[in-house]
Enzyme design. Structure first.
Site, PDB file in Angstrom:
ATOM      1  N   LYS A 172       0.781  -1.243   0.000  1.00  0.00           N
ATOM      2  CA  LYS A 172       0.000   0.000   0.000  1.00  0.00           C
ATOM      3  C   LYS A 172       0.813   1.294   0.000  1.00  0.00           C
ATOM      4  CE  LYS A 172      -0.173   0.308   4.999  1.00  0.00           C
ATOM      5  NZ  LYS A 172      -0.885   0.672   6.188  1.00  0.00           N
ATOM      6  N   SER A 195      -9.744   2.079  -2.272  1.00  0.00           N
ATOM      7  CA  SER A 195      -9.179   3.293  -1.703  1.00  0.00           C
ATOM      8  C   SER A 195      -9.709   4.512  -2.446  1.00  0.00           C
ATOM      9  CB  SER A 195      -7.656   3.226  -1.863  1.00  0.00           C
ATOM     10  OG  SER A 195      -7.072   4.477  -1.621  1.00  0.00           O
ATOM     11  N   THR A 251      -7.973   6.633  -3.416  1.00  0.00           N
ATOM     12  CA  THR A 251      -6.955   6.932  -4.423  1.00  0.00           C
ATOM     13  C   THR A 251      -7.489   6.671  -5.836  1.00  0.00           C
ATOM     14  OG1 THR A 251      -4.602   6.667  -4.907  1.00  0.00           O
ATOM     15  CG2 THR A 251      -5.806   4.666  -4.474  1.00  0.00           C
ATOM     16  N   TYR A 289       0.385   2.091  -7.312  1.00  0.00           N
ATOM     17  CA  TYR A 289      -0.474   1.537  -6.265  1.00  0.00           C
ATOM     18  C   TYR A 289      -1.942   1.768  -6.612  1.00  0.00           C
ATOM     19  CZ  TYR A 289      -3.253   1.535  -2.003  1.00  0.00           C
ATOM     20  OH  TYR A 289      -4.258   1.320  -1.100  1.00  0.00           O
ATOM     21  N   LYS A 334      -5.273  -0.852  -7.570  1.00  0.00           N
ATOM     22  CA  LYS A 334      -6.618  -0.821  -6.978  1.00  0.00           C
ATOM     23  C   LYS A 334      -7.677  -0.693  -8.071  1.00  0.00           C
ATOM     24  CE  LYS A 334      -5.637  -1.315  -2.682  1.00  0.00           C
ATOM     25  NZ  LYS A 334      -6.052  -2.518  -1.959  1.00  0.00           N
ATOM     26  N   LEU A 383       0.674  10.667   7.530  1.00  0.00           N
ATOM     27  CA  LEU A 383       0.729  11.752   8.501  1.00  0.00           C
ATOM     28  C   LEU A 383       0.583  11.293   9.955  1.00  0.00           C
ATOM     29  CD1 LEU A 383       0.838  14.810   9.027  1.00  0.00           C
ATOM     30  CD2 LEU A 383      -1.657  14.836   8.799  1.00  0.00           C
ATOM     31  N   ASN A 431       7.603  17.158   8.988  1.00  0.00           N
ATOM     32  CA  ASN A 431       7.670  18.016   7.806  1.00  0.00           C
ATOM     33  C   ASN A 431       6.249  18.190   7.291  1.00  0.00           C
ATOM     34  OD1 ASN A 431      10.601  18.303   7.420  1.00  0.00           O
ATOM     35  ND2 ASN A 431      10.508  16.070   7.151  1.00  0.00           N
ATOM     36  N   PHE A 443       4.097  19.074   4.414  1.00  0.00           N
ATOM     37  CA  PHE A 443       4.360  19.140   2.972  1.00  0.00           C
ATOM     38  C   PHE A 443       3.504  20.210   2.297  1.00  0.00           C
ATOM     39  CE2 PHE A 443       5.373  14.359   3.433  1.00  0.00           C
ATOM     40  CZ  PHE A 443       6.700  14.612   3.716  1.00  0.00           C
ATOM     41  N   ARG A 503       4.703  17.644  -1.385  1.00  0.00           N
ATOM     42  CA  ARG A 503       5.099  16.287  -1.757  1.00  0.00           C
ATOM     43  C   ARG A 503       4.551  16.017  -3.172  1.00  0.00           C
ATOM     44  NH1 ARG A 503       3.093  11.470   2.175  1.00  0.00           N
ATOM     45  NH2 ARG A 503       1.088  12.198   1.384  1.00  0.00           N
TER      46      ARG A 503
HETATM   47  P1  NAD Z   1      -1.258  -3.420   6.133  1.00  0.00           P
HETATM   48  O1  NAD Z   1      -0.005  -3.463   5.348  1.00  0.00           O
HETATM   49  O2  NAD Z   1      -1.190  -3.084   7.574  1.00  0.00           O
HETATM   50  O3  NAD Z   1      -2.034  -4.796   6.000  1.00  0.00           O
HETATM   51  C1  NAD Z   1      -1.957  -5.609   4.848  1.00  0.00           C
HETATM   52  C2  NAD Z   1      -1.712  -7.041   5.307  1.00  0.00           C
HETATM   53  O4  NAD Z   1      -1.666  -7.887   4.153  1.00  0.00           O
HETATM   54  C3  NAD Z   1      -0.402  -7.208   6.061  1.00  0.00           C
HETATM   55  O5  NAD Z   1      -0.635  -7.942   7.261  1.00  0.00           O
HETATM   56  C4  NAD Z   1       0.476  -8.006   5.087  1.00  0.00           C
HETATM   57  O6  NAD Z   1       1.386  -8.841   5.765  1.00  0.00           O
HETATM   58  C5  NAD Z   1      -0.565  -8.771   4.294  1.00  0.00           C
HETATM   59  N1  NAD Z   1      -0.169  -9.125   2.929  1.00  0.00           N
HETATM   60  C6  NAD Z   1       0.323  -8.313   1.966  1.00  0.00           C
HETATM   61  N2  NAD Z   1       0.553  -9.009   0.848  1.00  0.00           N
HETATM   62  C7  NAD Z   1       0.199 -10.296   1.090  1.00  0.00           C
HETATM   63  C8  NAD Z   1       0.200 -11.474   0.310  1.00  0.00           C
HETATM   64  N3  NAD Z   1       0.623 -11.485  -0.956  1.00  0.00           N
HETATM   65  N4  NAD Z   1      -0.236 -12.624   0.874  1.00  0.00           N
HETATM   66  C9  NAD Z   1      -0.675 -12.627   2.160  1.00  0.00           C
HETATM   67  N5  NAD Z   1      -0.702 -11.547   2.937  1.00  0.00           N
HETATM   68  C10 NAD Z   1      -0.267 -10.385   2.409  1.00  0.00           C
HETATM   69  O7  NAD Z   1      -2.244  -2.422   5.361  1.00  0.00           O
HETATM   70  P2  NAD Z   1      -3.635  -1.802   5.834  1.00  0.00           P
HETATM   71  O8  NAD Z   1      -3.414  -0.363   6.095  1.00  0.00           O
HETATM   72  O9  NAD Z   1      -4.245  -2.658   6.871  1.00  0.00           O
HETATM   73  O10 NAD Z   1      -4.442  -1.898   4.478  1.00  0.00           O
HETATM   74  C11 NAD Z   1      -5.313  -2.985   4.205  1.00  0.00           C
HETATM   75  C12 NAD Z   1      -5.907  -2.800   2.816  1.00  0.00           C
HETATM   76  O11 NAD Z   1      -6.598  -1.561   2.759  1.00  0.00           O
HETATM   77  C13 NAD Z   1      -4.875  -2.758   1.697  1.00  0.00           C
HETATM   78  O12 NAD Z   1      -5.399  -3.451   0.584  1.00  0.00           O
HETATM   79  C14 NAD Z   1      -4.723  -1.293   1.402  1.00  0.00           C
HETATM   80  O13 NAD Z   1      -4.348  -1.065   0.064  1.00  0.00           O
HETATM   81  C15 NAD Z   1      -6.142  -0.793   1.664  1.00  0.00           C
HETATM   82  N6  NAD Z   1      -6.194   0.628   2.017  1.00  0.00           N
HETATM   83  C16 NAD Z   1      -5.431   1.103   3.055  1.00  0.00           C
HETATM   84  C17 NAD Z   1      -5.462   2.455   3.370  1.00  0.00           C
HETATM   85  C18 NAD Z   1      -4.594   3.020   4.460  1.00  0.00           C
HETATM   86  O14 NAD Z   1      -4.352   4.233   4.460  1.00  0.00           O
HETATM   87  N7  NAD Z   1      -4.134   2.223   5.407  1.00  0.00           N
HETATM   88  C19 NAD Z   1      -6.297   3.320   2.647  1.00  0.00           C
HETATM   89  C20 NAD Z   1      -7.079   2.807   1.627  1.00  0.00           C
HETATM   90  C21 NAD Z   1      -7.019   1.446   1.310  1.00  0.00           C
HETATM   91  C1  WQD Z   2      -2.097  13.259   4.501  1.00  0.00           C
HETATM   92  C2  WQD Z   2      -1.734  14.741   4.466  1.00  0.00           C
HETATM   93  C3  WQD Z   2       0.246  15.213   3.194  1.00  0.00           C
HETATM   94  C4  WQD Z   2       3.019  13.119   5.852  1.00  0.00           C
HETATM   95  C5  WQD Z   2      -2.346   8.119   1.371  1.00  0.00           C
HETATM   96  C6  WQD Z   2      -2.422   7.372   0.066  1.00  0.00           C
HETATM   97  C7  WQD Z   2      -3.846   6.938  -0.198  1.00  0.00           C
HETATM   98  C8  WQD Z   2      -4.416   6.156   0.995  1.00  0.00           C
HETATM   99  C9  WQD Z   2      -4.232   6.889   2.268  1.00  0.00           C
HETATM  100  C10 WQD Z   2      -4.103   3.814   0.618  1.00  0.00           C
HETATM  101  C11 WQD Z   2      -1.277  15.219   3.086  1.00  0.00           C
HETATM  102  C12 WQD Z   2       0.460  15.548   4.645  1.00  0.00           C
HETATM  103  C13 WQD Z   2       1.877  13.645   5.282  1.00  0.00           C
HETATM  104  C14 WQD Z   2       4.008  13.999   6.388  1.00  0.00           C
HETATM  105  C15 WQD Z   2       2.639  15.860   5.745  1.00  0.00           C
HETATM  106  N1  WQD Z   2      -3.753   4.896   1.167  1.00  0.00           N
HETATM  107  N2  WQD Z   2       1.693  14.994   5.232  1.00  0.00           N
HETATM  108  N3  WQD Z   2       3.764  15.341   6.320  1.00  0.00           N
HETATM  109  O1  WQD Z   2      -1.487  11.103   0.898  1.00  0.00           O
HETATM  110  O2  WQD Z   2      -3.836  11.604   1.718  1.00  0.00           O
HETATM  111  O3  WQD Z   2      -3.159   9.279   1.272  1.00  0.00           O
HETATM  112  O4  WQD Z   2      -2.854   7.281   2.413  1.00  0.00           O
HETATM  113  O5  WQD Z   2      -4.951   3.612  -0.187  1.00  0.00           O
HETATM  114  O6  WQD Z   2      -3.826   6.163  -1.345  1.00  0.00           O
HETATM  115  O7  WQD Z   2      -1.974   8.209  -0.983  1.00  0.00           O
HETATM  116  O8  WQD Z   2      -2.232  10.416   3.232  1.00  0.00           O
HETATM  117  O9  WQD Z   2      -1.246  10.480   5.483  1.00  0.00           O
HETATM  118  O10 WQD Z   2       0.295  10.433   3.485  1.00  0.00           O
HETATM  119  O11 WQD Z   2      -1.027  12.500   3.951  1.00  0.00           O
HETATM  120  O12 WQD Z   2       2.482  17.084   5.702  1.00  0.00           O
HETATM  121  O13 WQD Z   2       5.070  13.577   6.883  1.00  0.00           O
HETATM  122  O14 WQD Z   2      -0.615  14.953   5.349  1.00  0.00           O
HETATM  123  O15 WQD Z   2       0.880  16.126   2.356  1.00  0.00           O
HETATM  124  O16 WQD Z   2      -1.735  16.544   2.930  1.00  0.00           O
HETATM  125  P1  WQD Z   2      -2.635  10.709   1.695  1.00  0.00           P
HETATM  126  P2  WQD Z   2      -0.984  10.883   4.079  1.00  0.00           P
END
Ligand code: NAD
Ligand code: WQD
Length: 335
Positions: free
Chosen positions: A84, A124, A126, A148, A152, A199, A215, A217, A292
Site C-alpha cells: 500500500k 481506496s 486513491t 499503487y 486498486k 501523517l 515536515n 508538505f 510532496r
Molecule cells: P497493512 O499493510 O497493515 O495490511 C496488509 C496485510 O496484508 C499485512 O498484514 C500483510 O502482511 C498482508 N499481505 C500483503 N501481501 C500479502 C500477500 N501477498 N499474501 C498474504 N498476505 C499479504 O495495510 P492496511 O493499512 O491494513 O491496508 C489494508 C488494505 O486496505 C490494503 O489493501 C490497502 O491497500 C487498503 N487501504 C489502506 C489504506 C490506508 O491508508 N491504510 C487506505 C485505503 C485502502
Molecule cells: C495526509 C496529508 C500530506 C506526511 C495516502 C495514500 C492513499 C491512501 C491513504 C491507501 C497530506 C500531509 C503527510 C508527512 C505531511 N492509502 N503529510 N507530512 O497522501 O492523503 O493518502 O494514504 O490507499 O492512497 O496516498 O495520506 O497520510 O500520506 O497525507 O504534511 O510527513 O498529510 O501532504 O496533505 P494521503 P498521508
C-alpha cells in the site's frame, strides 16, 4: 458465518477481525506477515476471546488458499491483503502488480473453484485521482495517478467483470479515505516499518520523541490554512463499516456494490497537529517543507450512500482518533 480475512493481521484487517468476531462471525486470518507480525493475532485473540485460526501463506499460493477455504468452511472473504505504499509502488511497480493484482486473481480463482461468491474488497479513495469536485461521491470518475492506485483500479475493474459474467457474485468494493487511530485498548494499531509515509503515524512518532520533527508538505494549497485537507476516519469506525458491508451482501440481491467509507469531514495537516498536541499534552515541532509530489489540496467523501444503504456512519471524532493513536504509540514506544 465463517469469514476469511486476507491480510487479517494488518492494520485495518486486525481491527475488522475484532469487529467481525464481536458481531458473531468466526474469523480466520490469512496473512504472510510481509507487513505485520504474528503477535498481532495474539492480540486479536485476547480482544475477542476467540481462538482465531491463522493460515500463514502468500495469497498467490492458490493451492493453500483452496485448502483454507475448505478446511475452515469459509462462507465469505474480506480481502485486505496487499502492498500500500504509494512511493514504493513507483519504485517497484512489478512487485505491486504481482502482489495486489496477481494475488487477487489467485483469490478469485480459489473462490470460483469452491463456488464461494461473497467478497468484500479494500479499495481506496486513491481511485478517484485528482478530485474534480468535492465531496467525492461514488459516481466521481476514476483515475489513478500512481502504480499503487492503478493496482486498486485494475482490481476494481476485474471485480466488475466478474460480477457481470456471473450475476451470483456478491461483491462490495469499499473505498476507504484516510484510516487513522487504533483500538481503544492500545493493543492493536498502526505500526509501520521504518519511517512512516503517512501523517498520523509520523505525528505519533514525533510526539513520542522517536522522530525530531514533522515536515508539513506545503502550506500554499488552496485550503483555509494552506495545508492539505483529508477525510480522516477512525479505524474502529472503518472496521464497523466491514461488519455492515458483510451484512448488506448477505441480505441483499447478488451484485456489485461500491461504497465510500469516510466521515465526510476534512481536516488540514495543521488541524491534525493541534488536535494531537492537545491530546498528548506536549508541543509537536514541525517545519514547513516543499509540497510532496503527487499530493492534492483537498479530498473528502460524500458518505450518504453508505449511510442510507448500509445503515453505517462514522461516529468517532478527531479527539478519539488522536487519543487512541497516542495510547497505542506510547505502548509501542514503551513510554
Ligand atoms: P497493512 O499493510 O497493515 O495490511 C496488509 C496485510 O496484508 C499485512 O498484514 C500483510 O502482511 C498482508 N499481505 C500483503 N501481501 C500479502 C500477500 N501477498 N499474501 C498474504 N498476505 C499479504 O495495510 P492496511 O493499512 O491494513 O491496508 C489494508 C488494505 O486496505 C490494503 O489493501 C490497502 O491497500 C487498503 N487501504 C489502506 C489504506 C490506508 O491508508 N491504510 C487506505 C485505503 C485502502
Ligand atoms: C495526509 C496529508 C500530506 C506526511 C495516502 C495514500 C492513499 C491512501 C491513504 C491507501 C497530506 C500531509 C503527510 C508527512 C505531511 N492509502 N503529510 N507530512 O497522501 O492523503 O493518502 O494514504 O490507499 O492512497 O496516498 O495520506 O497520510 O500520506 O497525507 O504534511 O510527513 O498529510 O501532504 O496533505 P494521503 P498521508
Amino acid at each position: 458465518m465463517n469469514i476469511l480475512l486476507t491480510g487479517g493481521a494488518g492494520y485495518i484487517g486486525s481491527h475488522a477481525a475484532v469487529a467481525l468476531a464481536s458481531a458473531g462471525h468466526q474469523i480466520v486470518v490469512f496473512d504472510n506477515f510481509c507487513n505485520s507480525r504474528p503477535t498481532v493475532v495474539d492480540q486479536i485473540r485476547a480482544l475477542t476471546g476467540q481462538p482465531i485460526p491463522v493460515v500463514e501463506a502468500d495469497l498467490r499460493d492458490t493451492a493453500v488458499l483452496l485448502g483454507a477455504l475448505t478446511t475452515h468452511g469459509i462462507g465469505a472473504v474480506v480481502h485486505f491483503a496487499g502492498l500500500k505504499a504509494v512511493g514504493e509502488s513507483v519504485a517497484k511497480p512489478i512487485e505491486y502488480y504481482a502482489n495486489n493484482v496477481q494475488g487477487t486473481i489467485s483469490l478469485l480463482q480459489a473462490m470460483q473453484a469452491k463456488g464461494l461468491k461473497t467478497l468484500v474488497f479494500s479499495s481506496s479513495a486513491t481511485v478517484y485521482g485528482d478530485p474534480q469536485y468535492l465531496p467525492i461521491d461514488e459516481a466521481h470518475p476514476t483515475a489513478a495517478t500512481n502504480p499503487y492506485g492503478r493496482t486498486k483500479l485494475h482490481i476494481e475493474e476485474m471485480l466488475a467483470d466478474v460480477a457481470r459474467a456471473d450475476p451470483q457474485w456478491r461483491i462490495a468494493r469499499l473505498r476507504y479515505f484516510n484510516p487513522v487511530g487504533a483500538h481503544e485498548s492500545g493493543l492493536i494499531g498502526e505500526d509501520p516499518n521504518g519511517i512512516p509515509n503517512n501523517l498520523m503515524p509520523y505525528i505519533a512518532r514525533v510526539a513520542a520523541g522517536q522522530l525530531p520533527h514533522l515536515n508539513v508538505f506545503g502550506n500554499d494549497y488552496d485550503t483555509p490554512d494552506g495545508t492539505g485537507v483529508r477525510d480522516y476516519i477512525h479505524v474502529v469506525d472503518l472496521a464497523q463499516g466491514h461488519v455492515a458491508a458483510v451484512r448488506y451482501l448477505l441480505e441483499h440481491a447478488p451484485g456489485l456494490y461500491t461504497f465510500n467509507l469516510g466521515t465526510g469531514q476534512g481536516y488540514s495537516v495543521l488541524e491534525m497537529v493541534r488536535a494531537f498536541e492537545a491530546v498528548a499534552g506536549r508541543p509537536l515541532p514541525f517545519t514547513i517543507a516543499p509540497r510532496r509530489p503527487g499530493d492534492i489540496a483537498s479530498c473528502f467523501a460524500k458518505v450518504d450512500l453508505a449511510a442510507s444503504a448500509l445503515g453505517w456512519r462514522a461516529t468517532l471524532g478527531l479527539k478519539e482518533m488522536c487519543e487512541s493513536t497516542w495510547r497505542f504509540q506510547q505502548r509501542a514506544a514503551g513510554l
